[in-house]
Design an enzyme around this catalytic site. Structure first.
Site, short mmCIF file in Angstrom:
data_model
loop_
_atom_site.label_atom_id
_atom_site.label_comp_id
_atom_site.label_asym_id
_atom_site.label_seq_id
_atom_site.Cartn_x
_atom_site.Cartn_y
_atom_site.Cartn_z
N HIS A 78 0.82 -1.21 0.00
CA HIS A 78 0.00 0.00 0.00
C HIS A 78 0.86 1.26 0.00
O HIS A 78 0.37 2.35 -0.31
CB HIS A 78 -1.00 -0.01 1.16
CG HIS A 78 -0.45 0.33 2.51
ND1 HIS A 78 -0.17 -0.64 3.46
CD2 HIS A 78 -0.14 1.51 3.09
CE1 HIS A 78 0.28 -0.06 4.56
NE2 HIS A 78 0.31 1.24 4.36
N ASP A 129 -0.13 -7.61 1.60
CA ASP A 129 0.32 -6.21 1.59
C ASP A 129 1.84 -6.15 1.73
O ASP A 129 2.38 -5.75 2.76
CB ASP A 129 -0.37 -5.44 2.72
CG ASP A 129 -0.07 -3.95 2.69
OD1 ASP A 129 0.41 -3.47 1.65
OD2 ASP A 129 -0.32 -3.29 3.71
N GLN A 223 0.86 5.44 12.10
CA GLN A 223 1.04 6.12 10.82
C GLN A 223 2.50 6.52 10.63
O GLN A 223 3.11 7.11 11.52
CB GLN A 223 0.14 7.36 10.74
CG GLN A 223 -1.29 7.07 10.31
CD GLN A 223 -2.08 6.34 11.37
OE1 GLN A 223 -1.88 6.57 12.54
NE2 GLN A 223 -2.97 5.46 10.95
N GLY A 224 3.05 6.20 9.48
CA GLY A 224 4.46 6.47 9.21
C GLY A 224 5.34 5.26 9.38
O GLY A 224 6.48 5.24 8.92
N ASP A 225 4.85 4.22 10.09
CA ASP A 225 5.62 2.99 10.27
C ASP A 225 5.35 1.96 9.18
O ASP A 225 6.07 0.97 9.08
CB ASP A 225 5.29 2.35 11.63
CG ASP A 225 5.83 3.15 12.80
OD1 ASP A 225 6.96 3.65 12.69
OD2 ASP A 225 5.12 3.29 13.81
N SER A 226 4.31 2.16 8.39
CA SER A 226 3.94 1.20 7.35
C SER A 226 5.16 0.73 6.56
O SER A 226 6.05 1.52 6.24
CB SER A 226 2.97 1.84 6.36
OG SER A 226 1.65 1.77 6.82
#
Length: 271
Positions: A78, A129, A223-226
């Site tokens: 993603h 993913d 958020q930001g660690d994906s």
């Protein structure tokens, strides 16, 4: 702001508006400073996690990733969808060898992106993913730039085992904090238990996923660690994917299951 950056922001805004409850661990790219960190963790140094990278778009952090060889990085599928919607591959780069998300270290270009063929081909938007990123040139390994080990084809994940997730993700849902790399330890959960926490939704917690986190919450990726690594004893077993909020009680983090796609990684990279 140029037209390309405007289109990127608009595309992300539409995606987020369409799914208000499901919150992938993906920073609101280019709309805000990427100066964030993991929930409930502690500051750390790249020398302890030399495989950690920052995937950047127009030189801004969007996701994490892991070095697996001198030419390959693993991240979440993603995280790279914009390159398929708005094609300029040169806009992607990888910063590595640094504890700081926007400074120091080295920056490498991206030659190609290979999403798992199962991604986007099921009813679950986060099934499979995971993506493989081929760098434009080979890395030269040094103490702060090292590959992480990949699991064996028959690797079994044992519930209760402690794993560590690293990244520059948010301190809390929508929060911000220093830009230094952070880490947090979380226990592995069985997919059966995880599905029960997510309202018994087996269609949400699939074979291509694994879960890790505290049932009381407090520690998680955000958020930001994906795309970043979930590791056990220096072996990559998960890729940060999604969750309901960040570090919420009864909603553990969900990761792409690396052992489940190990053969695909070997097929693409020969590793």
């Amino acid at each position: 702001m140029n037209i390309m950056q405007f289109l990127i922001i608009a595309a992300i805004a539409v995606t987020c508006a369409a799914t208000p409850d499901l919150k992938p661990h993906f920073l609101e790219v280019l709309e805000r400073n990427a100066d964030n960190r993991i929930v409930g963790g502690y500051p750390t140094d790249i020398l302890l996690f030399p495989y950690q990278v920052s995937l950047q778009y127009f030189h801004r952090h969007v996701c994490g990733g892991s070095i697996i060889s001198d030419r390959w990085v693993v991240s979440a599928a993603h995280c790279t969808q914009l390159v398929h919607q708005i094609p300029p591959l040169p806009a992607f780069s990888v910063r590595l060898g640094t504890s700081f998300v926007q400074s120091e270290g080295l920056v490498y270009g991206v030659a190609a992106i290979f999403d798992h063929p199962g991604y986007g081909n099921t009813d679950n938007r986060f099934d499979y993913d995971i993506t493989l990123i081929r760098l434009a040139s080979a890395l030269v390994f040094r103490p702060n730039i090292q590959p992480i080990s990949l699991p064996a084809l028959n690797h079994v994940l044992v519930p209760g085992t402690s794993a560590v997730v690293t990244g520059w993700g948010a301190l809390w849902q929508g929060g911000s904090a220093p830009s230094r790399l952070h880490a947090v330890e979380v226990p592995i959960l069985s997919n059966e238990s995880c599905a029960e926490y997510y309202d018994g939704a087996w269609d949400q917690i699939t074979y291509s996923m694994l879960c890790a986190g505290l049932i009381n919450g407090g520690r998680d990726a955000c958020q930001g660690d994906s795309g970043g690594p979930l590791a056990i004893n220096g072996t990559l077993i998960g890729v940060v994917s999604w969750g309901y909020g960040c570090a919420q009680p009864s909603y553990p983090g969900v990761y792409a299951n690396v052992p489940a796609v190990r053969q695909w990684i070997a097929n693409v990279t020969s590793l």
